[in-house]
Motif scaffolding. Structure first.
Motif: not given
Length: 772
Positions: A675, A680-682, A685, A757, A760-761
């Motif tokens: 991060k 990014s989160q995508r 993932t 996912a 990642a969040r």
């Protein structure tokens, strides 16, 4: 105990899917092993039960009608005899169906080899034309008590009064005539005799046959059949199905054990802090081990109980031989013992693998040490003293320079940076994929045998038997007149005594010089000159010879010496067949005339339509039968293969879920760095999905590389043991293997998408707390 149960309950709520898959995989393994046990019992016990109930003879000897057989009853080792009975070879027909039979003159119910009546009654002098049919013959003729059977050429009719089971070799169209028991008055023109010998020591069957042949003379012997041959024929492909289920069941059990071991080991690595807390509040190492052990034993018990319940409740309702085997298995003496032993063995095996992994949990210290962290893809050991890899960062920088997407680079690096764990995961996932590859090879082999029967030694579609009223020239002209008959190969098949005179084999002469029969060869070449022959694997094993050797056999009182120049794929008679040309056999017997014809049809021809036309054109002189394809009897193996693939797929899914959990936990330490550099989160993932996909792809490559030759070896080994011979295995199509690889990789990525996912969040503060 309360704390243990609360921990187990919390863990179950966290890993519901994994627990469900472990239960289902265990249930599938137990069902496979139970069905394998049922099929083994079904293959052996029905014949053994019939043999015991009929007080069966261990040896049956066919002779000519002039031989005196009374001396056999006083031979050393002979306990009792059945007969001798006069016999006549003929055919019977009813409602358009015809079958070759052996009429056996039986004045009274025999004490040895007595038929076991299943319908109707035994022969009665008040019905002089009454007969009792062997059960398989009755099914082929669709005949039952009260039906009338016609003899050929208007020689009379016979009335069926009973149906009976026997432990002798049963009716096989075009190969083995059916047995018909009749009163002596109904056997008008005997052509031979048969006598059965019950031995005091069945293990000395070969020696007993040798003494009998010596006493009677080789020229008097027509055919010898033993109880071992009858048992092997009765077991047939049921035993093969049992072997397949047993093999895959044991393989699936090993795969499940490794999957459970990997799941627990991964979970322990992810719960080091929790285990340390448990120990800090007073849990002993044995209690920690017990938490994991009892939890997975409970999963195994639930799966085993579900499997036993499903097999008992639904197994007998399945159509076909699987249902028959389960229904019969229930009444066998060892049913209860096996039903308890198989699930217990599976549970104990899973408990052993669980205990080995849980033992590591007991060694976790109360204060865990600092763990290594990944920053920007570079491993830096914190408080561990390990050295940083210098090669991987260089490769990573080069990949970034050529603009390879960051998720792909980091995902691949996450797999390669932990070689020991990655290799262990790949090995565990490789095992179910390897077994799936073997199952696909078995499926492909069966499918090609159905589509191309010549691959399994059945190049002819029809077999035609003739009587003595038509000569060879007329028969061949009649057969070749049909527009859909591509070739007709005249031939004859006789029983021959092997060296040592301990058994008989099938000596076959097919085709003539210039029109040789197209044998399916796995080794050597075809017979080209006089005295050359090809042989099946069963004959080579029986005589302990190889391609290139010379063998001597006896046909009546004539010796026949042949040079084996090739090994053919031979599905008939357990492979105990030696084949040469009809011209070679005529050199010893110039008056020998063909008694059968093998017909090859043109592409697209309908065998049943051709058979009907030829039977009508023959006006009762031709007996036309479709060639038997052994693959037809193994059609139920397809359903077995599908079920096994599903079970193995569940085990592979458990291993993929374990790998995903381990990678997500390891990725938690790299999440702040990813991060921080702007992923990014995508993208994060995609890193996990890439890592899981790379692991699945590596396991697939290893499984394909190892599974294809292993499948070929296993199938050929089964072919050798059954007498058909090696060389029948077929590799799966490349497209099918590619689809398996695509499904494996994409399936692993799809399963990893949702948990990756979610990870990642996670908030950065939670992540830092987890890795602290």
């Amino acid at each position: 105990m309360r704390a243990t149960l609360r921990w187990a309950h919390a863990d179950l709520r966290t890993h519901r899917g994994e627990a469900l898959f472990l239960v289902l995989a265990t249930a599938g393994i137990v069902v496979s092993l139970l069905l394998a046990a049922a099929l083994f019992g079904y293959a052996t016990n029905p014949w053994q039960r019939t043999f015991s109930q009929t007080h069966g003879a261990h040896v049956w000897i066919h002779t000519d009608s002039r031989t005196v057989l009374d001396g056999l009853s006083v031979l050393d080792g002979v306990e009792a005899t059945a007969g001798p009975y006069d016999t006549a070879a003929t055919s019977l027909s009813v409602r358009g169906t015809r079958a070759n039979v052996e009429l056996r003159a039986t004045p009274s119910a025999p004490a040895v080899g007595r038929p076991l009546l299943t319908a109707g009654h035994w022969l009665d002098p008040t019905t002089p034309d009454g007969v009792v049919l062997e059960s398989r013959l009755a099914r082929a003729l669709l005949a039952g008590p009260g039906d009338t059977l016609s003899l050929p050429q208007g020689h009379g009719q016979l009335t069926v009064v009973g149906i009976a089971e026997t432990a002798e070799a049963r009716y096989r169209p075009g190969e083995q005539p059916g047995i018909v028991w009749a009163l002596p008055s109904a056997v008008h023109h005997p052509t031979g005799q048969i006598i059965g010998l019950r031995l005091t020591n069945p293990a000395e069957t070969g020696y007993a046959v040798q003494r009998a042949v010596t006493a009677l003379g080789a020229s008097a012997i027509g055919e010898v059949s033993t109880w071992q041959q009858a048992r092997a024929e009765a077991q047939g492909d049921n035993r093969l199905l049992g072997q397949v289920l047993g093999l895959f069941g044991c393989g699936a059990l090993m795969a499940a054990g490794f999957a459970v071991h990997g799941a627990i080991a991964t979970r322990i690595r992810g719960h080091l802090r929790d285990i340390s807390v448990l120990k800090a509040i007073g849990f002993t190492p044995s209690q920690v081990i017990r938490v994991f052990l009892l939890q997975h034993i409970a999963y195994a018990l639930i799966g085993a109980l579900a499997a036993v319940t499903a097999t008992e409740a639904l197994g007998g309702r399945v159509t076909g031989r699987l249902g028959d085997s389960v229904r019969l298995w229930r009444v066998l003496p060892g049913h209860t013992t096996t039903q308890l032993a198989v699930p217990a063995a599976v549970v104990l095996f899973i408990a052993a693998t669980t205990g080995l992994a849980a033992w590591r949990a007991g060694r976790v210290p109360s204060v865990p040490g600092a763990r290594p962290v990944f920053v920007n893809g570079i491993r830096q050991a914190r408080a561990s003293g390990t050295r940083t890899s210098k090669r991987l960062p260089v490769l990573m920088r080069q990949a970034f320079e050529v603009r390879v997407p960051a998720p792909l680079v980091l995902g691949l690096h996450a797999t390669l940076a932990r070689p020991a764990r990655s290799l262990a995961t790949i090995a565990r996932l490789c095992l179910p994929l390897l077994l799936i590859t073997v199952a696909l090879s078995a499926w492909t082999t069966l499918d090609r045998f159905h589509r191309d029967p010549e691959r399994i030694g059945v190049p002819a579609a029809l077999t035609v038997h003739t009587d003595n009223d038509l000569d060879d020239r007329d028969v061949r002209a009649l057969l070749e007149r049909d527009p859909q008959v591509a070739a007709a190969y005249p031939g004859v098949e006789v029983a021959a005594l092997v060296p040592g005179q301990t058994a008989t084999i099938a000596l076959r002469g097919l085709g003539i010089r210039g029109s040789s029969y197209p044998y399916t060869l796995a080794e050597g070449r075809t017979a080209r000159t006089s005295d050359e022959a090809v042989a099946g694997q069963g004959l080579l094993d029986l005589l302990d010879v190889r391609v290139g050797d010379w063998v001597r056999m006896t046909v009546g009182d004539q010796p026949q010496i042949l040079h084996i120049v090739g090994r053919s794929i031979e599905p008939e008679n357990g492979g105990r067949v030696i084949s040469t040309t009809l011209d070679t056999l005529r050199e010893n017997d110039p008056d020998l005339s063909p008694t059968l014809y093998q017909l090859r049809l043109r592409p697209g021809a309908d065998p049943s339509a051709v058979a009907h036309r030829l039977a009508v054109a023959g006006r009762g002189h031709l007996d036309v039968n479709a060639a038997t394809n052994p693959a037809d009897e193994l059609s139920s193996l397809r359903g077995v293969v599908v079920g096994l693939i599903l079970v193995l797929g569940l085990i592979g899914l458990v291993e993929v879920l374990t790998a995903i959990g381990g990678m997500i936990r390891e990725g938690e330490r790299d999440l702040p760095a990813w991060k921080a550099i702007g992923l990014s989160q995508r993208h994060i993932t995609a890193v996990t999905m890439t890592s899981v996909s790379c692991t699945a792809f590596a396991a697939y490559v290893a499984a394909t590389a190892l599974g294809t030759p292993l499948a070929r070896w296993l199938i050929d080994a089964q072919g050798r043991s059954s007498g058909i011979g090696a060389g029948i295995a077929q590799d799966p199509p490349v497209l099918l293997l590619v689809l398996l690889g695509v499904a494996t990789v994409l399936g692993a990525a799809a399963v990893a998408a949702l948990p990756a996912a979610r990870a990642a969040r996670r908030r950065l503060a939670d992540t830092l707390a987890a890795v602290a």
